[in-house]
Write an enzyme that holds these catalytic residues in place. Structure first.
Site, PDB file in Angstrom:
ATOM      1  N   LYS A 181      15.914  -9.858   9.231  1.00  0.00           N
ATOM      2  CA  LYS A 181      16.307  -9.726   7.825  1.00  0.00           C
ATOM      3  C   LYS A 181      17.330 -10.794   7.443  1.00  0.00           C
ATOM      4  O   LYS A 181      17.346 -11.281   6.314  1.00  0.00           O
ATOM      5  CB  LYS A 181      16.839  -8.315   7.564  1.00  0.00           C
ATOM      6  CG  LYS A 181      15.786  -7.225   7.718  1.00  0.00           C
ATOM      7  CD  LYS A 181      14.874  -7.173   6.510  1.00  0.00           C
ATOM      8  CE  LYS A 181      13.422  -7.239   6.806  1.00  0.00           C
ATOM      9  NZ  LYS A 181      12.567  -7.190   5.601  1.00  0.00           N
ATOM     10  N   TYR A 206      15.352  -6.299  14.272  1.00  0.00           N
ATOM     11  CA  TYR A 206      15.099  -6.114  12.833  1.00  0.00           C
ATOM     12  C   TYR A 206      16.211  -6.784  12.013  1.00  0.00           C
ATOM     13  O   TYR A 206      15.947  -7.530  11.057  1.00  0.00           O
ATOM     14  CB  TYR A 206      15.033  -4.620  12.516  1.00  0.00           C
ATOM     15  CG  TYR A 206      14.886  -4.311  11.040  1.00  0.00           C
ATOM     16  CD1 TYR A 206      13.660  -4.484  10.395  1.00  0.00           C
ATOM     17  CD2 TYR A 206      15.969  -3.858  10.283  1.00  0.00           C
ATOM     18  CE1 TYR A 206      13.526  -4.203   9.037  1.00  0.00           C
ATOM     19  CE2 TYR A 206      15.842  -3.588   8.933  1.00  0.00           C
ATOM     20  CZ  TYR A 206      14.618  -3.754   8.320  1.00  0.00           C
ATOM     21  OH  TYR A 206      14.491  -3.484   6.970  1.00  0.00           O
ATOM     22  N   VAL A 251       0.520 -10.698   7.064  1.00  0.00           N
ATOM     23  CA  VAL A 251       1.500 -11.785   6.885  1.00  0.00           C
ATOM     24  C   VAL A 251       1.798 -12.533   8.184  1.00  0.00           C
ATOM     25  O   VAL A 251       2.314 -13.648   8.153  1.00  0.00           O
ATOM     26  CB  VAL A 251       2.831 -11.279   6.262  1.00  0.00           C
ATOM     27  CG1 VAL A 251       2.609 -10.729   4.860  1.00  0.00           C
ATOM     28  CG2 VAL A 251       3.533 -10.267   7.153  1.00  0.00           C
ATOM     29  N   ILE A 277      16.413   3.653   1.396  1.00  0.00           N
ATOM     30  CA  ILE A 277      15.477   3.956   0.309  1.00  0.00           C
ATOM     31  C   ILE A 277      14.529   5.066   0.742  1.00  0.00           C
ATOM     32  O   ILE A 277      14.015   5.046   1.869  1.00  0.00           O
ATOM     33  CB  ILE A 277      14.659   2.688  -0.072  1.00  0.00           C
ATOM     34  CG1 ILE A 277      15.604   1.504  -0.358  1.00  0.00           C
ATOM     35  CG2 ILE A 277      13.740   2.973  -1.254  1.00  0.00           C
ATOM     36  CD1 ILE A 277      16.642   1.731  -1.432  1.00  0.00           C
ATOM     37  N   SER A 320       0.828  -1.210   0.000  1.00  0.00           N
ATOM     38  CA  SER A 320       0.000   0.000   0.000  1.00  0.00           C
ATOM     39  C   SER A 320       0.860   1.257   0.000  1.00  0.00           C
ATOM     40  O   SER A 320       0.391   2.350  -0.302  1.00  0.00           O
ATOM     41  CB  SER A 320      -0.942   0.006   1.209  1.00  0.00           C
ATOM     42  OG  SER A 320      -0.193   0.011   2.411  1.00  0.00           O
TER      43      SER A 320
HETATM   44  P1  NAP Z   1       6.627   0.946   4.739  1.00  0.00           P
HETATM   45  O1  NAP Z   1       6.719   2.144   3.869  1.00  0.00           O
HETATM   46  O2  NAP Z   1       6.449   1.104   6.205  1.00  0.00           O
HETATM   47  O3  NAP Z   1       5.434   0.021   4.170  1.00  0.00           O
HETATM   48  C1  NAP Z   1       5.175  -1.205   4.786  1.00  0.00           C
HETATM   49  C2  NAP Z   1       4.045  -1.896   4.057  1.00  0.00           C
HETATM   50  O4  NAP Z   1       3.865  -3.168   4.670  1.00  0.00           O
HETATM   51  C3  NAP Z   1       2.717  -1.167   4.170  1.00  0.00           C
HETATM   52  O5  NAP Z   1       1.973  -1.398   3.001  1.00  0.00           O
HETATM   53  C4  NAP Z   1       2.052  -1.849   5.368  1.00  0.00           C
HETATM   54  O6  NAP Z   1       0.642  -1.690   5.294  1.00  0.00           O
HETATM   55  C5  NAP Z   1       2.523  -3.284   5.141  1.00  0.00           C
HETATM   56  N1  NAP Z   1       2.544  -4.151   6.312  1.00  0.00           N
HETATM   57  C6  NAP Z   1       3.104  -3.935   7.525  1.00  0.00           C
HETATM   58  N2  NAP Z   1       2.881  -4.972   8.348  1.00  0.00           N
HETATM   59  C7  NAP Z   1       2.176  -5.883   7.616  1.00  0.00           C
HETATM   60  C8  NAP Z   1       1.639  -7.160   7.898  1.00  0.00           C
HETATM   61  N3  NAP Z   1       1.737  -7.735   9.109  1.00  0.00           N
HETATM   62  N4  NAP Z   1       0.977  -7.811   6.911  1.00  0.00           N
HETATM   63  C9  NAP Z   1       0.833  -7.270   5.680  1.00  0.00           C
HETATM   64  N5  NAP Z   1       1.302  -6.058   5.365  1.00  0.00           N
HETATM   65  C10 NAP Z   1       1.969  -5.371   6.322  1.00  0.00           C
HETATM   66  O7  NAP Z   1       7.908  -0.004   4.552  1.00  0.00           O
HETATM   67  P2  NAP Z   1       9.137   0.069   3.520  1.00  0.00           P
HETATM   68  O8  NAP Z   1      10.141   1.013   4.048  1.00  0.00           O
HETATM   69  O9  NAP Z   1       8.619   0.226   2.145  1.00  0.00           O
HETATM   70  O10 NAP Z   1       9.724  -1.406   3.714  1.00  0.00           O
HETATM   71  C11 NAP Z   1       9.252  -2.490   2.932  1.00  0.00           C
HETATM   72  C12 NAP Z   1      10.226  -3.640   3.067  1.00  0.00           C
HETATM   73  O11 NAP Z   1      11.519  -3.196   2.664  1.00  0.00           O
HETATM   74  C13 NAP Z   1      10.384  -4.158   4.489  1.00  0.00           C
HETATM   75  O12 NAP Z   1      10.511  -5.555   4.470  1.00  0.00           O
HETATM   76  C14 NAP Z   1      11.672  -3.523   4.966  1.00  0.00           C
HETATM   77  O13 NAP Z   1      12.321  -4.292   5.935  1.00  0.00           O
HETATM   78  C15 NAP Z   1      12.456  -3.481   3.669  1.00  0.00           C
HETATM   79  N6  NAP Z   1      13.516  -2.458   3.653  1.00  0.00           N
HETATM   80  C16 NAP Z   1      13.218  -1.134   3.634  1.00  0.00           C
HETATM   81  C17 NAP Z   1      14.243  -0.195   3.559  1.00  0.00           C
HETATM   82  C18 NAP Z   1      13.983   1.282   3.463  1.00  0.00           C
HETATM   83  O14 NAP Z   1      14.949   2.067   3.399  1.00  0.00           O
HETATM   84  N7  NAP Z   1      12.749   1.724   3.439  1.00  0.00           N
HETATM   85  C19 NAP Z   1      15.577  -0.620   3.562  1.00  0.00           C
HETATM   86  C20 NAP Z   1      15.844  -1.981   3.613  1.00  0.00           C
HETATM   87  C21 NAP Z   1      14.806  -2.901   3.640  1.00  0.00           C
HETATM   88  P3  NAP Z   1      -0.340  -1.971   6.579  1.00  0.00           P
HETATM   89  O15 NAP Z   1       0.269  -1.228   7.723  1.00  0.00           O
HETATM   90  O16 NAP Z   1      -1.676  -1.492   6.152  1.00  0.00           O
HETATM   91  O17 NAP Z   1      -0.314  -3.444   6.776  1.00  0.00           O
END
Ligand code: NAP
Length: 257
Positions: free
Chosen positions: A161, A157, A65, A190, A16
């Site tokens: 990962k 965290y 999830v 990111i 989302s």
């Molecule tokens: P984000 O902007 O916080 O978005 C998280 C998404 O996951 C939202 O759509 C949220 O929607 C959903 N979500 C959270 N808990 C959930 C659950 N239990 N079941 C289903 N959906 C769930 O996160 P992001 O920064 O894009 O990160 C996405 C992935 O990339 C993660 O795995 C994170 O560890 C990884 N990552 C991110 C970065 C970065 O810099 N942003 C760096 C390295 C890795 P709802 O709350 O409505 O469920």
């Protein structure tokens, strides 16, 4: 390369907003039918509507999830809507911080249950459909944090990962019998909606520690996932792809040159 994703049914958990939304948009732009999944259906609906407004195919689904039954129901619903599931992007993740002194067992469990066990539940739920697809691609969103680097305050965290990668390597061997590949992208820093609120000065400081001198975009991650989901990547399994602008390369600040 990208053409091979045309018409495929792609389920993206946590799509989302943030990286998942970027993945959903990029896959949809290449002709995939995309299931946008989040716990909050309204937010997923808004993302799917944006994708449809661009002329592409997307449908929103609610799914958590961390719940096996939720993932099973989700996979059934997506397969019914799209005629199957060809690609799973296991992307949903959370990243609350807690120091070692203050981290409770519940803090640990919450992060591990969503990020690591959630990857397992999403995979298990999609597996019957991935087997039927005779294509089967799984792309996990891991991180540099944990598998390669550390970050004070995020030890749970980082563990989650790294756990995703342990799961991936053994799963690659089980899934190979079904011609299903499973790989992981490992994002660096990111620029998502969440980071944008931190202010320009903070973001510039973050960018200065990255050799390519910018934060990554959600599209940077989505294009790496798209490659791993393509037909052409069909001989790659159990592997990781770091997408971090070179952040994990320098030995120290002087090494940046
Ligand atoms: P984000 O902007 O916080 O978005 C998280 C998404 O996951 C939202 O759509 C949220 O929607 C959903 N979500 C959270 N808990 C959930 C659950 N239990 N079941 C289903 N959906 C769930 O996160 P992001 O920064 O894009 O990160 C996405 C992935 O990339 C993660 O795995 C994170 O560890 C990884 N990552 C991110 C970065 C970065 O810099 N942003 C760096 C390295 C890795 P709802 O709350 O409505 O469920």
């Amino acid at each position: 390369m990208a053409n091979s994703i045309n018409g495929k049914a792609v389920l993206v958990t946590g799509s989302s907003k943030g990286i998942g939304k970027g993945i959903a948009r990029v896959f949809a732009s290449q002709g995939a039918q995309v299931a946008v999944v989040a716990r909050h259906l309204e937010a997923a609906e808004a993302c799917a509507a944006e994708i449809r407004d661009a002329g592409w195919i997307a449908k929103a689904f609610a799914g958590d999830v961390s719940s096996r039954s939720s993932m099973t129901e989700l996979a059934e619903a997506v397969a019914k809507a799209f005629g199957g599931i060809d690609v799973l992007c296991a992307n949903a993740g959370i990243f609350p911080s807690a120091s070692l002194e203050e981290m409770s067992g519940d803090d640990w469990d919450q992060v591990l249950c969503t990020n690591a066990r959630g990857t397992l539940f999403a995979l298990q739920a999609c597996l019957p459909y991935l087997k039927q697809a005779e294509y089967g691609r799984v792309i996990i969103t891991s991180s540099i944090t944990g598998p390669v680097t550390g970050y004070a305050g995020w030890s749970h965290y980082g563990a989650s990962k790294a756990a995703q990668l342990g799961l991936m390597r053994s799963a690659a061997l089980e899934l190979a019998h079904h011609q299903i590949t499973i790989n992981a992208v490992m994002p660096g820093n990111i620029l998502t909606e969440g980071l944008q609120g931190l202010g320009d000065e903070y973001l510039q400081k973050m960018a200065s520690s990255i050799p390519l001198k910018r934060l990554g975009s959600v599209e940077d991650i989505a294009h790496a996932a798209l490659f791993l989901a393509s037909k052409e990547a069909g001989f790659i399994t159990g592997q990781t792809l770091i997408v971090d602008g070179g952040q994990t390369i320098p030995e120290n600040i002087d090494a940046m040159g």
